[in-house]
Design a protein around this motif. Structure first.
Motif, PDB file in Angstrom:
ATOM      1  N   MET A 297       0.846  -1.196   0.000  1.00 21.90           N
ATOM      2  CA  MET A 297       0.000   0.000   0.000  1.00 21.90           C
ATOM      3  C   MET A 297       0.878   1.240   0.000  1.00 21.90           C
ATOM      4  SD  MET A 297      -3.086   1.109   2.613  1.00 21.90           S
ATOM      5  CE  MET A 297      -2.057   1.358   4.057  1.00 21.90           C
ATOM      6  N   ASN A 298       0.621   2.177  -0.935  1.00 18.84           N
ATOM      7  CA  ASN A 298       1.356   3.442  -0.935  1.00 18.84           C
ATOM      8  C   ASN A 298       0.501   4.517  -0.258  1.00 18.84           C
ATOM      9  OD1 ASN A 298      -0.524   4.379  -2.935  1.00 18.84           O
ATOM     10  ND2 ASN A 298       0.686   3.369  -4.517  1.00 18.84           N
ATOM     11  N   TRP A 299       1.038   5.750  -0.196  1.00 18.42           N
ATOM     12  CA  TRP A 299       0.373   6.786   0.602  1.00 18.42           C
ATOM     13  C   TRP A 299      -0.971   7.198   0.015  1.00 18.42           C
ATOM     14  CZ3 TRP A 299      -1.148  11.502  -1.175  1.00 18.42           C
ATOM     15  CH2 TRP A 299      -0.590  11.956  -2.373  1.00 18.42           C
ATOM     16  N   TRP A 300      -1.076   7.252  -1.329  1.00 15.14           N
ATOM     17  CA  TRP A 300      -2.342   7.711  -1.899  1.00 15.14           C
ATOM     18  C   TRP A 300      -3.434   6.651  -1.755  1.00 15.14           C
ATOM     19  CZ3 TRP A 300      -5.000   5.306  -5.774  1.00 15.14           C
ATOM     20  CH2 TRP A 300      -4.298   4.431  -6.603  1.00 15.14           C
ATOM     21  N   GLN A 301      -3.031   5.374  -1.802  1.00 16.81           N
ATOM     22  CA  GLN A 301      -4.010   4.324  -1.537  1.00 16.81           C
ATOM     23  C   GLN A 301      -4.485   4.396  -0.092  1.00 16.81           C
ATOM     24  OE1 GLN A 301      -1.547   0.967  -2.730  1.00 16.81           O
ATOM     25  NE2 GLN A 301      -2.857   0.587  -4.513  1.00 16.81           N
ATOM     26  N   GLY A 302      -3.544   4.664   0.828  1.00 16.67           N
ATOM     27  CA  GLY A 302      -3.906   4.834   2.235  1.00 16.67           C
ATOM     28  C   GLY A 302      -4.840   6.011   2.437  1.00 16.67           C
ATOM     29  N   LEU A 303      -4.591   7.109   1.698  1.00 17.34           N
ATOM     30  CA  LEU A 303      -5.447   8.292   1.799  1.00 17.34           C
ATOM     31  C   LEU A 303      -6.863   7.982   1.328  1.00 17.34           C
ATOM     32  CD1 LEU A 303      -5.713  11.363   2.313  1.00 17.34           C
ATOM     33  CD2 LEU A 303      -5.026  11.723  -0.062  1.00 17.34           C
TER      34      LEU A 303
ATOM     35  N   GLY B 155     -18.730  -2.305   2.868  1.00 19.34           N
ATOM     36  CA  GLY B 155     -19.028  -2.454   1.450  1.00 19.34           C
ATOM     37  C   GLY B 155     -18.222  -1.500   0.593  1.00 19.34           C
ATOM     38  N   HIS B 156     -18.090  -0.264   1.041  1.00 19.77           N
ATOM     39  CA  HIS B 156     -17.303   0.717   0.285  1.00 19.77           C
ATOM     40  C   HIS B 156     -15.819   0.360   0.269  1.00 19.77           C
ATOM     41  CE1 HIS B 156     -20.883   3.265   0.195  1.00 19.77           C
ATOM     42  NE2 HIS B 156     -20.247   4.046  -0.652  1.00 19.77           N
ATOM     43  N   LEU B 157     -15.319  -0.196   1.367  1.00 23.51           N
ATOM     44  CA  LEU B 157     -13.915  -0.605   1.390  1.00 23.51           C
ATOM     45  C   LEU B 157     -13.646  -1.717   0.382  1.00 23.51           C
ATOM     46  CD1 LEU B 157     -12.843  -0.565   5.157  1.00 23.51           C
ATOM     47  CD2 LEU B 157     -12.008   0.903   3.313  1.00 23.51           C
ATOM     48  N   VAL B 158     -14.576  -2.663   0.275  1.00 22.36           N
ATOM     49  CA  VAL B 158     -14.430  -3.739  -0.701  1.00 22.36           C
ATOM     50  C   VAL B 158     -14.350  -3.151  -2.110  1.00 22.36           C
ATOM     51  CG1 VAL B 158     -15.549  -5.741  -1.756  1.00 22.36           C
ATOM     52  CG2 VAL B 158     -15.547  -5.475   0.727  1.00 22.36           C
ATOM     53  N   VAL B 159     -15.273  -2.230  -2.421  1.00 18.62           N
ATOM     54  CA  VAL B 159     -15.303  -1.605  -3.747  1.00 18.62           C
ATOM     55  C   VAL B 159     -14.065  -0.742  -3.967  1.00 18.62           C
ATOM     56  CG1 VAL B 159     -16.566  -0.014  -5.243  1.00 18.62           C
ATOM     57  CG2 VAL B 159     -17.819  -1.639  -3.820  1.00 18.62           C
ATOM     58  N   ALA B 160     -13.686   0.060  -2.963  1.00 20.14           N
ATOM     59  CA  ALA B 160     -12.533   0.951  -3.083  1.00 20.14           C
ATOM     60  C   ALA B 160     -11.247   0.168  -3.303  1.00 20.14           C
ATOM     61  CB  ALA B 160     -12.414   1.833  -1.844  1.00 20.14           C
ATOM     62  N   GLN B 161     -11.069  -0.925  -2.575  1.00 12.22           N
ATOM     63  CA  GLN B 161      -9.868  -1.746  -2.739  1.00 12.22           C
ATOM     64  C   GLN B 161      -9.791  -2.333  -4.137  1.00 12.22           C
ATOM     65  OE1 GLN B 161      -9.783  -4.629   0.429  1.00 12.22           O
ATOM     66  NE2 GLN B 161      -9.484  -3.095   2.039  1.00 12.22           N
ATOM     67  N   ALA B 162     -10.942  -2.727  -4.668  1.00 13.86           N
ATOM     68  CA  ALA B 162     -10.964  -3.267  -6.032  1.00 13.86           C
ATOM     69  C   ALA B 162     -10.622  -2.185  -7.055  1.00 13.86           C
ATOM     70  CB  ALA B 162     -12.345  -3.863  -6.331  1.00 13.86           C
ATOM     71  N   LEU B 163     -11.121  -0.959  -6.835  1.00 11.53           N
ATOM     72  CA  LEU B 163     -10.891   0.136  -7.783  1.00 11.53           C
ATOM     73  C   LEU B 163      -9.436   0.588  -7.811  1.00 11.53           C
ATOM     74  CD1 LEU B 163     -14.070   2.373  -7.262  1.00 11.53           C
ATOM     75  CD2 LEU B 163     -13.455   1.080  -9.317  1.00 11.53           C
ATOM     76  N   ILE B 164      -8.788   0.652  -6.646  1.00 12.41           N
ATOM     77  CA  ILE B 164      -7.413   1.163  -6.591  1.00 12.41           C
ATOM     78  C   ILE B 164      -6.377   0.045  -6.694  1.00 12.41           C
ATOM     79  CG2 ILE B 164      -8.129   3.123  -5.193  1.00 12.41           C
ATOM     80  CD1 ILE B 164      -6.929   1.785  -2.763  1.00 12.41           C
ATOM     81  N   GLY B 165      -6.849  -1.187  -6.844  1.00 14.31           N
ATOM     82  CA  GLY B 165      -5.928  -2.294  -7.028  1.00 14.31           C
ATOM     83  C   GLY B 165      -5.168  -2.692  -5.785  1.00 14.31           C
ATOM     84  N   PHE B 166      -5.792  -2.533  -4.627  1.00 11.80           N
ATOM     85  CA  PHE B 166      -5.141  -2.898  -3.372  1.00 11.80           C
ATOM     86  C   PHE B 166      -5.714  -4.212  -2.870  1.00 11.80           C
ATOM     87  CE2 PHE B 166      -5.192  -2.684   1.382  1.00 11.80           C
ATOM     88  CZ  PHE B 166      -3.828  -2.884   1.558  1.00 11.80           C
TER      89      PHE B 166
END
Length: 261
Positions: free
Chosen positions: A1-7, A25-36
């Motif tokens: 994880m880099n800083w912008w993904q953490g942000l 639910g949003h974390l699941v979607v957000a992780q998929a979108l940012i590739g984390f």
């Protein structure tokens, strides 16, 4: 994880933990979108601790009053604390007995989408409540029902704040009082979840160092404080049901994405 993904993850967690749209639910979607791809749920626990601190900051005066009342064995403080404990038990049981099932649910975008739709219907139900005349405080029966609502909300896509606040409001508890009870009962629930995952926290050391973790924690804390104050404001304005449309739209988008991805 880099800083912008953490942000990104921190802001998403802070806003959606308290707004009735499901942080998990949003974390699941957000992780998929940012590739984390999170190894375990250590990051989720870290972010939940940040939002727990946000609750302590916003409701510090109420917490101090409760602690002083408990120290003096004052009946209102003892009874209110007992209600919080009762409401916390169902989620604790689900978290311990269905841990693997819950973790599996975090990997299913389709299930998250359906849960978003359900959250929308839960929120829309408040449109039919006469919230201006709500005058009841949280009682034993309300606390039990709110507790079961929180237990169901351990699954991603079901909003913890939405389910618990709406459950209390259906017992004629005012929106502001329902929000206070919901957020205060989040303290033992989130704290307990963090303690259960202490061993998994070792995976944090493999996520890019202190900087991204610190950025993520601070972003979740600041946005969490903002989200709590915004939610209380919207409850006073009786605009809680307006979040339903967002949940329905997001649910349809996530289900479509899961079908064609």
């Amino acid at each position: 994880m880099n800083w912008w993904q953490g942000l990104v993850l921190g802001i998403v967690q802070g806003l959606t933990e308290f707004l009735p749209v499901s942080s998990s639910g949003h974390l699941v979607v957000a992780q998929a979108l940012i590739g984390f791809d999170s190894p375990g749920i250590a990051v989720e626990v870290l972010l939940h601790v940040a939002t727990l601190l946000a609750v302590v900051i916003v409701y510090r005066k109420r917490l101090i009053t409760l602690l002083v009342g408990l120290a003096k064995a004052e009946r209102p403080a003892v009874q209110y604390t007992a209600l919080i404990v009762i409401a916390t038990i169902p989620a604790g049981i689900v978290g311990i007995t269905l841990e693997s099932t819950v973790e599996t649910a975090f990997g299913s975008l389709r299930l998250v989408g359906v849960s978003f739709l359900l959250t929308g219907f839960i929120l829309w139900s408040t449109r039919f409540l006469r919230t201006k005349s709500a005058d009841q405080s949280v009682g034993w029966m309300a606390a039990i029902v709110v507790g079961f609502a929180q237990a169901v909300a351990v699954f991603p896509g079901i909003s913890r704040s939405g389910a618990t606040i709406v459950s209390a409001m259906w017992f004629r508890v005012s929106g502001v009082q329902a929000a206070e009870f919901s957020f205060l009962m989040a303290i033992p629930a989130i704290g307990g979840a963090a303690l259960l995952q202490v061993a998994d926290a070792r995976s944090l050391t493999s996520m890019g160092g202190i900087l991204p973790l610190g950025v993520s924690f601070l972003a979740a804390l600041v946005s969490g404080v903002f989200a709590i104050k915004l939610l209380v404001y919207l409850l006073r304005k009786q605009e809680f049901h307006q979040f339903a449309g967002y949940c329905w739209l997001l649910g349809l988008v996530v289900i479509s994405w899961s079908l064609f991805a």
